[in-house]
Design a protein around this motif. Sequence first.
Motif, mmCIF file in Angstrom:
data_model
loop_
_atom_site.group_PDB
_atom_site.id
_atom_site.type_symbol
_atom_site.label_atom_id
_atom_site.label_comp_id
_atom_site.label_asym_id
_atom_site.label_seq_id
_atom_site.Cartn_x
_atom_site.Cartn_y
_atom_site.Cartn_z
ATOM 1 N N ALA A 21 0.826 -1.210 0.000
ATOM 2 C CA ALA A 21 0.000 0.000 0.000
ATOM 3 C C ALA A 21 0.859 1.259 0.000
ATOM 4 N N ASP A 22 1.964 1.224 0.734
ATOM 5 C CA ASP A 22 2.798 2.426 0.864
ATOM 6 C C ASP A 22 3.502 2.797 -0.437
ATOM 7 N N VAL A 23 3.633 1.860 -1.357
ATOM 8 C CA VAL A 23 4.277 2.167 -2.637
ATOM 9 C C VAL A 23 3.364 3.018 -3.524
ATOM 10 N N VAL A 24 2.067 2.908 -3.305
ATOM 11 C CA VAL A 24 1.079 3.519 -4.204
ATOM 12 C C VAL A 24 0.691 4.909 -3.715
ATOM 13 N N PRO A 25 0.832 5.959 -4.538
ATOM 14 C CA PRO A 25 0.392 7.291 -4.142
ATOM 15 C C PRO A 25 -1.111 7.324 -3.893
ATOM 16 N N GLY A 26 -1.505 7.771 -2.700
ATOM 17 C CA GLY A 26 -2.916 7.862 -2.367
ATOM 18 C C GLY A 26 -3.404 6.737 -1.481
ATOM 19 N N VAL A 27 -2.599 5.688 -1.282
ATOM 20 C CA VAL A 27 -2.979 4.568 -0.431
ATOM 21 C C VAL A 27 -2.051 4.532 0.777
ATOM 22 N N SER A 28 -2.620 4.352 1.972
ATOM 23 C CA SER A 28 -1.846 4.418 3.204
ATOM 24 C C SER A 28 -1.640 3.040 3.809
ATOM 25 N N GLY A 29 -0.404 2.763 4.212
ATOM 26 C CA GLY A 29 -0.137 1.530 4.938
ATOM 27 C C GLY A 29 -0.835 1.505 6.278
ATOM 28 N N GLY A 30 -1.020 2.680 6.882
ATOM 29 C CA GLY A 30 -1.753 2.762 8.143
ATOM 30 C C GLY A 30 -3.185 2.292 8.000
ATOM 31 N N THR A 31 -3.780 2.533 6.844
ATOM 32 C CA THR A 31 -5.137 2.041 6.592
ATOM 33 C C THR A 31 -5.162 0.523 6.658
ATOM 34 N N MET A 32 -4.171 -0.121 6.041
ATOM 35 C CA MET A 32 -4.113 -1.574 6.067
ATOM 36 C C MET A 32 -3.890 -2.092 7.493
ATOM 37 N N ALA A 33 -3.101 -1.364 8.294
ATOM 38 C CA ALA A 33 -2.904 -1.754 9.690
ATOM 39 C C ALA A 33 -4.223 -1.711 10.457
ATOM 40 N N LEU A 34 -5.049 -0.712 10.155
ATOM 41 C CA LEU A 34 -6.375 -0.642 10.769
ATOM 42 C C LEU A 34 -7.252 -1.805 10.328
ATOM 43 N N VAL A 35 -7.236 -2.089 9.050
ATOM 44 C CA VAL A 35 -8.122 -3.120 8.501
ATOM 45 C C VAL A 35 -7.808 -4.488 9.095
ATOM 46 N N VAL A 36 -6.523 -4.813 9.252
ATOM 47 C CA VAL A 36 -6.162 -6.138 9.776
ATOM 48 C C VAL A 36 -6.064 -6.154 11.297
ATOM 49 N N GLY A 37 -6.386 -5.015 11.942
ATOM 50 C CA GLY A 37 -6.538 -4.988 13.393
ATOM 51 C C GLY A 37 -5.266 -4.875 14.212
ATOM 52 N N ILE A 38 -4.201 -4.281 13.651
ATOM 53 C CA ILE A 38 -2.952 -4.173 14.408
ATOM 54 C C ILE A 38 -2.553 -2.717 14.645
ATOM 55 N N TYR A 39 -3.447 -1.778 14.376
ATOM 56 C CA TYR A 39 -3.051 -0.367 14.352
ATOM 57 C C TYR A 39 -2.537 0.115 15.706
ATOM 58 N N GLU A 40 -3.346 -0.033 16.766
ATOM 59 C CA GLU A 40 -2.918 0.444 18.079
ATOM 60 C C GLU A 40 -1.663 -0.287 18.555
ATOM 61 N N GLN A 41 -1.580 -1.598 18.262
ATOM 62 C CA GLN A 41 -0.396 -2.373 18.644
ATOM 63 C C GLN A 41 0.844 -1.860 17.936
ATOM 64 N N LEU A 42 0.704 -1.494 16.671
ATOM 65 C CA LEU A 42 1.826 -0.972 15.899
ATOM 66 C C LEU A 42 2.316 0.351 16.462
ATOM 67 N N VAL A 43 1.390 1.275 16.723
ATOM 68 C CA VAL A 43 1.773 2.582 17.255
ATOM 69 C C VAL A 43 2.451 2.431 18.613
ATOM 70 N N ALA A 44 1.909 1.564 19.473
ATOM 71 C CA ALA A 44 2.492 1.357 20.794
ATOM 72 C C ALA A 44 3.894 0.753 20.691
ATOM 73 N N ALA A 45 4.095 -0.189 19.767
ATOM 74 C CA ALA A 45 5.407 -0.824 19.625
ATOM 75 C C ALA A 45 6.447 0.161 19.114
#
Length: 298
Positions: A21-45
Amino acid sequence: MRSPVRTALRSFLAGLLMGAADVVPGVSGGTMALVVGIYEQLVAAVHQVFQALLLAVRGRLADAWQLFRRIPWGFLVPLVLGIGTAILSTARLILHLLAAYPVQMRGLFFGLITGSLLLPWLRLEQRTLREGLLALGGAVVAFLLVGIPPRVVSDPALWQVFGAAAVAICAMILPGVSGAFLLLVLGFYEPTLQALTRHHLPYLLVFALGAATGLGLFSRLLHYLIRHHHDATMAVLVGLMAGSLRALWPWIDEMRRLRLPDGSDPVGSVLLLALGGLLFVGALTWWERRRQPHSVAR
């Protein structure tokens, strides 16, 4: 309890999605982290890693070591490996597809991001007028930001590379704002992809250093906001994701102005790909809610 191997595999696969996702202009890797349910864990780590490094720099080595031992390396290392693998392996393919099928690719990613809007909104404990206004404000900011015409910086200095990486990396963990798009606006998207494909080590090392610095600093702010202002933060993220759809509207000119399709445009294939992207993210969202029913309400 989930086995370490299963945790590592899930993290690696999530990293593949984020990196692609991060390679593509306009698409966020953070969005994918939210979708697969690891967003808060990622930010905390990421926040823990940065805090440990700060302690080490200040000479508090014992405290740094204790904090390093508490970092979830079994989650973080496979995730980073997945992100790196996806970026290195998809850079050429993404460049080719964007050049050969720009309208169809934007249609696909438009569907992916549209399907991603529901998940962060469901993570709110309360959905009041305040959250609605914050989401609207985030949407307006993103809509205006992605309308900025792209540019290219030819032969950038290494200090410029450092600064661009520090800014763009913040978007990697910020759903709705694409790090690749920020690089495009800043003029460093093409030079960075060329450095990746040509293995230009000085450029890549400075870029990595800038990215690490920016990510560490921004993760502290984001970690604080999620812990103390969760609903307000998630509402803004929803708005940013919605506003960023402007960058992915399939029919757009070189100055990023929106237009309607005409008779020569491949409307059918664009709609089909957009629907496919929407259904794909919808399936991921359903899977995540089924796996963790409590994730809708913290």
